[in-house]
Write a protein that holds these residues in place. Structure first.
Motif, mmCIF file in Angstrom:
data_model
loop_
_atom_site.group_PDB
_atom_site.id
_atom_site.type_symbol
_atom_site.label_atom_id
_atom_site.label_comp_id
_atom_site.label_asym_id
_atom_site.label_seq_id
_atom_site.Cartn_x
_atom_site.Cartn_y
_atom_site.Cartn_z
ATOM 1 N N PRO A 88 -1.706 3.805 8.164
ATOM 2 C CA PRO A 88 -1.265 2.495 8.091
ATOM 3 C C PRO A 88 0.493 2.236 8.347
ATOM 4 C CG PRO A 88 -2.285 3.165 6.044
ATOM 5 C CD PRO A 88 -2.026 4.374 6.909
ATOM 6 N N SER A 89 0.630 1.093 8.944
ATOM 7 C CA SER A 89 2.189 0.942 9.060
ATOM 8 C C SER A 89 2.908 0.563 8.089
ATOM 9 C CB SER A 89 2.208 0.064 10.142
ATOM 10 O OG SER A 89 1.797 -1.421 9.642
ATOM 11 N N PRO A 90 4.310 1.030 7.948
ATOM 12 C CA PRO A 90 4.864 0.864 6.979
ATOM 13 C C PRO A 90 4.966 -0.828 6.258
ATOM 14 C CG PRO A 90 6.261 2.106 8.340
ATOM 15 C CD PRO A 90 4.956 1.769 8.929
ATOM 16 N N GLU A 91 4.872 -1.427 7.549
ATOM 17 C CA GLU A 91 4.772 -3.209 7.179
ATOM 18 C C GLU A 91 3.572 -3.332 6.503
ATOM 19 O OE1 GLU A 91 7.207 -2.412 11.016
ATOM 20 O OE2 GLU A 91 5.133 -1.653 10.120
ATOM 21 N N PHE A 92 2.530 -2.773 6.763
ATOM 22 C CA PHE A 92 1.181 -3.061 6.096
ATOM 23 C C PHE A 92 1.444 -2.401 4.692
ATOM 24 C CE2 PHE A 92 -2.905 -1.601 4.431
ATOM 25 C CZ PHE A 92 -3.693 -2.810 4.611
ATOM 26 N N ILE A 93 1.955 -1.376 4.355
ATOM 27 C CA ILE A 93 2.306 -0.788 3.097
ATOM 28 C C ILE A 93 3.111 -1.567 2.207
ATOM 29 C CG2 ILE A 93 3.225 1.278 1.584
ATOM 30 C CD1 ILE A 93 0.438 1.650 3.095
ATOM 31 N N ARG A 94 4.169 -2.197 2.841
ATOM 32 C CA ARG A 94 5.064 -2.962 1.786
ATOM 33 C C ARG A 94 4.593 -4.518 1.644
ATOM 34 N NH1 ARG A 94 9.080 -1.252 5.908
ATOM 35 N NH2 ARG A 94 8.680 -2.992 7.247
ATOM 36 N N ALA A 95 3.216 -4.756 2.313
ATOM 37 C CA ALA A 95 2.681 -6.260 2.097
ATOM 38 C C ALA A 95 1.524 -6.004 0.719
ATOM 39 C CB ALA A 95 1.881 -6.716 3.160
ATOM 40 N N LEU A 96 1.369 -4.597 0.461
ATOM 41 C CA LEU A 96 0.297 -4.267 -0.519
ATOM 42 C C LEU A 96 0.923 -4.864 -1.889
ATOM 43 C CD1 LEU A 96 -0.928 -0.757 0.677
ATOM 44 C CD2 LEU A 96 -2.062 -2.947 0.735
ATOM 45 N N PRO A 97 -0.091 -4.862 -3.032
ATOM 46 C CA PRO A 97 0.523 -5.028 -4.413
ATOM 47 C C PRO A 97 1.540 -3.975 -4.780
ATOM 48 C CG PRO A 97 -1.810 -5.369 -4.123
ATOM 49 C CD PRO A 97 -1.528 -4.906 -2.766
ATOM 50 N N GLY A 98 2.649 -4.562 -5.241
ATOM 51 C CA GLY A 98 3.687 -3.590 -5.441
ATOM 52 C C GLY A 98 4.323 -2.827 -4.580
ATOM 53 N N SER A 99 4.031 -3.172 -3.176
ATOM 54 C CA SER A 99 4.586 -2.885 -2.028
ATOM 55 C C SER A 99 4.612 -1.145 -1.868
ATOM 56 C CB SER A 99 6.140 -2.919 -1.824
ATOM 57 O OG SER A 99 6.290 -4.358 -1.799
ATOM 58 N N LYS A 100 3.441 -0.800 -2.321
ATOM 59 C CA LYS A 100 3.139 0.786 -2.162
ATOM 60 C C LYS A 100 1.545 1.212 -2.470
ATOM 61 C CE LYS A 100 3.208 1.874 -6.995
ATOM 62 N NZ LYS A 100 2.058 2.713 -7.197
ATOM 63 N N VAL A 101 1.032 2.005 -2.088
ATOM 64 C CA VAL A 101 -0.214 2.809 -2.152
ATOM 65 C C VAL A 101 -0.380 3.184 -3.603
ATOM 66 C CG1 VAL A 101 -0.319 3.402 0.300
ATOM 67 C CG2 VAL A 101 0.371 5.184 -1.364
ATOM 68 N N PRO A 102 -1.574 3.165 -4.013
ATOM 69 C CA PRO A 102 -1.977 3.545 -5.478
ATOM 70 C C PRO A 102 -1.477 5.084 -5.614
ATOM 71 C CG PRO A 102 -3.781 2.321 -4.450
ATOM 72 C CD PRO A 102 -2.787 2.438 -3.256
ATOM 73 N N THR A 103 -1.151 5.447 -6.967
ATOM 74 C CA THR A 103 -0.819 6.843 -7.137
ATOM 75 C C THR A 103 -1.021 7.177 -8.444
ATOM 76 O OG1 THR A 103 1.430 6.676 -7.852
ATOM 77 C CG2 THR A 103 1.194 6.568 -5.651
ATOM 78 N N ARG A 104 -1.090 8.532 -8.877
ATOM 79 C CA ARG A 104 -1.716 8.749 -10.229
ATOM 80 C C ARG A 104 -0.741 8.168 -11.176
ATOM 81 N NH1 ARG A 104 -2.547 13.562 -8.633
ATOM 82 N NH2 ARG A 104 -4.830 13.147 -8.010
ATOM 83 N N HIS A 105 0.440 8.237 -10.794
ATOM 84 C CA HIS A 105 1.560 7.463 -11.689
ATOM 85 C C HIS A 105 1.203 6.109 -12.140
ATOM 86 C CE1 HIS A 105 4.206 10.828 -10.858
ATOM 87 N NE2 HIS A 105 4.285 10.763 -9.879
ATOM 88 N N ASP A 106 0.408 5.445 -11.608
ATOM 89 C CA ASP A 106 -0.013 4.033 -12.074
ATOM 90 C C ASP A 106 -0.618 4.042 -13.376
ATOM 91 O OD1 ASP A 106 0.946 3.094 -9.569
ATOM 92 O OD2 ASP A 106 -0.764 2.935 -8.643
ATOM 93 N N PHE A 107 -1.317 4.949 -13.615
ATOM 94 C CA PHE A 107 -1.856 5.468 -14.759
ATOM 95 C C PHE A 107 -0.814 5.070 -16.067
ATOM 96 C CE2 PHE A 107 -5.509 7.594 -12.687
ATOM 97 C CZ PHE A 107 -6.583 6.806 -13.256
#
Length: 359
Positions: free
Chosen positions: A296-315
């Motif tokens: 994915p492009s950086p622009e697409f990532i910034r448009a996601l909820p929280g401006s990031k991809v999901p990570t294990r830290h989200d727990f």
């Protein structure tokens, strides 16, 4: 907004330009990295390829190998099941709906993921993976060695993993003191091996109906948070854990003569999990000659909820509001459908050849 980017190794880029695009028959392998919840931003690509029958079309020329570790291995199981679209959707939903608290022990967390795998894959699916008419699956895990193998208490295991990370700065060969790569594969081991299965050091074992779920669980077992997997059928005795310690994004030469696909959430390719702390650690560029990286492009990532991809830290971030995390993860997966649509469009139109940049 550009949502998808393509970067190709020297030979892969030349092939794309000569052919005027990407033909399924030019694909010999798909690498599925050990990226945990980050895989949800790639769900749309998985779903689109499955529904288009892309890998099956690629297999008209040769059998295609799917090489995965951790969550990537679980995606590989879904890809090779009887109904891949159903399995991918079930994996997405079950993965997003997991919920843990600070009171949960490693045994509890491991039990939850074992139930996830059992809920997604039926016995008939496991048999289909082994006897798949077109696709081979390889699952990477590691077996603990040395002080890590002797570390039973959590604090001792933490100390061993810290030592592994520190010594890794001196050189990747130091990791052999702590981990042995073990790859379970449905490919016929007695026949000519797929080039992706030649990586050494390590051990290559048969992936069977009897050991498949345990091998898959071991491949995704995060030390400290989960209980190591022991006594895997038809495998040497020992403590097995996350395959990302040997094969995180990509850590082997992809010289199968045609294109190896790698779908990733970012541009940087990291060989092993401990290498992510070393920005200078890179894969030998010659190993990437045949690789087509799609991310994915950086622009697409910034448009996601929280401006990031999901990570294990989200727990931990959403420990007291798990429904917020679940909603965000589901939304990322849904938005990722746009990536799959663009990929199929670029393949069908041939635009992927002009859009691809040097890796």
């Amino acid at each position: 907004m550009t949502v998808l980017q393509y970067r190709a190794g020297t030979r892969a880029l030349k092939l794309l330009q000569e052919r005027g695009g990407l033909s399924p028959e030019d694909v010999c392998a798909l690498v599925l990295p050990a990226i945990g919840p980050k895989w949800l931003v790639l769900y749309g690509i998985d779903s689109a390829l499955v529904r288009a029958g892309f890998l099956q079309a690629a297999a008209r020329k040769r059998r295609v190998l799917l090489f995965g570790a951790s969550a990537g291995a679980w995606r590989g199981l879904a890809y090779t099941s009887r109904d891949p679209a159903r399995a991918l959707d079930a994996l997405r939903d079950s993965y997003c709906e997991q919920h843990f608290t600070t009171q949960d022990s490693p045994e509890v967390i491991s039990g939850a993921y074992r139930r996830l795998l059992h809920s997604v894959l039926t016995p008939e699916d496991l048999a289909h993976v082994v006897a798949h008419p077109e696709l081979d699956l390889a699952i990477a895990a590691v077996r603990a060695r040395g002080v890590l193998a002797a570390a039973r208490a959590r604090h001792a295991q933490a100390a061993s993993l810290t030592a592994a990370a520190l010594l890794n700065a001196l050189g990747p060969n130091t990791q052999r003191l702590f981990f042995e790569r073990v790859v379970f594969s449905t490919a016929q081991l007695s026949e000519r091996r797929h080039p992706l299965l030649h990586a050494t050091p390590g051990e290559l074992l048969a992936l069977t109906v009897e050991n498949m779920l345990e091998a898959a669980l071991a491949s995704g077992t995060v030390p400290l948070y989960m209980q190591s997997v022991s006594d895997i059928p038809s495998a040497p005795r020992g403590m097995y854990m996350d395959g990302g310690f040997s094969d995180y994004h990509l850590n082997r030469q992809c010289s199968c003569g045609s294109i190896t696909l790698l779908f990733l959430h970012q541009r940087r390719i990291v060989p092993t999990w401990t290498d992510k702390f070393l920005p200078w650690r890179k894969l030998d560029r010659r190993w990437l000659d045949n690789v087509l990286l799609v991310h994915p492009s950086p622009e697409f990532i910034r448009a996601l909820p929280g401006s990031k991809v999901p990570t294990r830290h989200d727990f931990k971030t959403h420990l007291h509001e798990p429904e917020v995390r679940k909603q965000r993860w589901h939304e990322v997966a849904e938005r990722s459908r746009a990536l799959g649509e663009v990929l199929l469009s670029d393949i069908e139109s041939g635009a992927i050849a002009s859009k691809a940049q040097p890796l």
